[in-house]
Design an enzyme around this catalytic site. Structure first.
Site, mmCIF file in Angstrom:
data_model
loop_
_atom_site.group_PDB
_atom_site.id
_atom_site.type_symbol
_atom_site.label_atom_id
_atom_site.label_comp_id
_atom_site.label_asym_id
_atom_site.label_seq_id
_atom_site.Cartn_x
_atom_site.Cartn_y
_atom_site.Cartn_z
ATOM 1 N N LYS A 34 0.834 -1.208 0.000
ATOM 2 C CA LYS A 34 0.000 0.000 0.000
ATOM 3 C C LYS A 34 0.878 1.271 0.000
ATOM 4 O O LYS A 34 2.081 1.188 0.289
ATOM 5 C CB LYS A 34 -0.894 -0.006 1.242
ATOM 6 N N TYR A 50 -12.012 -3.421 -4.103
ATOM 7 C CA TYR A 50 -12.486 -3.656 -2.733
ATOM 8 C C TYR A 50 -13.997 -3.895 -2.688
ATOM 9 O O TYR A 50 -14.669 -3.497 -1.734
ATOM 10 C CB TYR A 50 -12.116 -2.475 -1.833
ATOM 11 N N ASN A 94 -1.723 -0.335 7.185
ATOM 12 C CA ASN A 94 -1.031 -1.521 7.702
ATOM 13 C C ASN A 94 -0.052 -2.082 6.666
ATOM 14 O O ASN A 94 0.259 -3.266 6.652
ATOM 15 C CB ASN A 94 -2.030 -2.572 8.186
ATOM 16 N N HIS A 134 -1.574 -5.624 1.716
ATOM 17 C CA HIS A 134 -2.868 -6.305 1.589
ATOM 18 C C HIS A 134 -2.612 -7.697 1.028
ATOM 19 O O HIS A 134 -1.686 -7.902 0.236
ATOM 20 C CB HIS A 134 -3.787 -5.525 0.640
ATOM 21 N N GLU A 165 -8.019 -11.629 -7.195
ATOM 22 C CA GLU A 165 -7.202 -10.419 -7.047
ATOM 23 C C GLU A 165 -6.085 -10.368 -8.082
ATOM 24 O O GLU A 165 -5.805 -9.302 -8.645
ATOM 25 C CB GLU A 165 -6.614 -10.357 -5.634
#
Length: 376
Positions: A99, A137, A203, A206, A217
């Site tokens: 990210k 998402y 975080n 992913h 994905e």
């Protein structure tokens, strides 16, 4: 692995002269690292059993491309039940997504991926649009944190990586750690989120929680139908080109080289993994033809296995970045400029860790060759 083991793959090679896709059985003998090839259509031996140390056992998996005597072969399937059973049963692919808040730590994250025994088979830096992020998402549309998550993921580039290995989905899940970074620090202190995450949204990374969603994905970022997915982040101006050479990629040095570049405060504005055809390697390196005696060896190295190409942003980038890479010969680099990339990671004049643009006016041209021409 017994002495008589042999592994068979179905391999395809596009013959540019005949404009044909040729199909072979590629047979690998681990005992002496020898190979043979059988022409499927013409029912005859194409290559007699030959020792070929440039190919490693871990390079052999369905979906990979291997370079054999300057032919880039695409391994499309297992050639017999034994090979499928021995090599295919536990193998999985998963998406590792770095990210925006983890992008400056991508070198260290890639290092952790490699050290966990997973192989990086594709990589591409991408800037998602809001619509693309909402599509990606889609499972989170009812979640209260959706707006914050979308805001983060479109705020700056992300790095999409296809990882491959035994039970890759669960290995990656464990390596990531719990979604909440604070929880990760107490429950899985060695995980990526424990080391580089801030909270549940920021975080660093992913990953999918199942094999099915991992496949979905990957299809989003690396479509199997030949499409190119979301576009790369190259700016194609005020830049220089850096290639992490195939030997350095296969030796697991990609993360360390990226970390060294980022710690020297260079901006990596685009990144992508490429498998070079010989004709493309010759074309790209043509400026050295007749100028350096190692030209043909340089070509062979560049198309031997995947390389990682970077666009480095900076006004005076080519000259300054070239100095940061160091002299072409790593031995000389180690004597004169021990802190340079080639001094630290190079082996010899051909396998010298990185290629960098030599002439300032060629920076944008070299970047365009990969991110615009080869990418299409």
């Amino acid at each position: 692995m017994s002495d008589e083991d042999r592994y068979v793959f179905i391999a395809e090679w596009y013959d540019p002269n005949a404009a044909l896709l040729r199909r072979y059985n590629l047979i690998f003998y681990p005992k002496d690292a020898s190979i043979e090839m059988y022409d499927v259509k013409n029912h005859r031996i194409f290559l007699k059993r030959t020792k070929y140390e440039d190919i490693k056992f871990e390079d052999l998996f369905v979906g990979n491309k291997v370079n054999i005597f300057s032919r880039l072969l695409h391994l499309v399937d297992y050639g017999d039940q034994y090979t499928a059973h021995r090599l295919g049963s536990k193998k999985e692919r998963a998406l590792a997504l770095i990210k925006p808040d983890g992008i400056l730590k991508m070198g260290e994250i890639i290092d952790m991926i490699i050290n966990s025994g997973l192989t990086i088979t594709k990589a591409k830096m991408i800037a998602l649009t809001r619509d693309q992020a909402l599509d990606f998402y889609i499972d989170h549309h009812a979640k209260p944190f959706l707006h914050e998550l979308i805001g983060l993921i479109i705020s700056s580039p992300i790095l999409a990586i296809e990882i491959f290995g035994d039970e890759a989905v669960s290995v990656w899940k464990k390596l990531m750690g719990p979604t909440n970074s604070s929880l990760a620090r107490s429950e899985a202190p060695g995980s990526i989120r424990a080391k580089f995450g801030t909270d549940s949204i920021k975080n660093a990374i992913h990953g999918a929680d199942s094999v099915a969603s991992a496949a979905q994905e990957l299809e989003f970022f690396f479509p199997s139908n030949g499409g190119c997915g979301p576009s790369n982040t190259s700016k194609l101006s005020n830049c220089t080109c850096c290639i992490i050479k195939p030997h350095a990629v296969s030796e697991g040095l990609t993360g360390k080289i990226l970390t060294a570049i980022l710690e020297a405060e260079y901006e990596i504005s685009a990144l992508q993994m490429f498998c070079m055809e010989r004709a493309n390697a010759e074309e790209f390196l043509e400026i050295y033809k007749g100028v350096v005696v190692e030209y043909m060896d340089m070509v062979v190295e560049l198309c031997s296995s995947p390389c990682v190409v970077l666009e480095i942003q900076e006004g005076n980038a080519p000259k300054r970045f070239r100095e940061f890479c160091g002299p072409a010969d790593p031995e000389i680099a180690r004597h004169l400029r021990p802190q340079t990339l080639r001094a630290r990671f190079g082996k010899n004049k051909i396998q010298n860790a990185v290629h960098c643009t030599d002439l300032p006016e060629d920076g944008a041209l070299e970047v365009q060759y990969f991110f615009k021409i080869l990418n299409n």
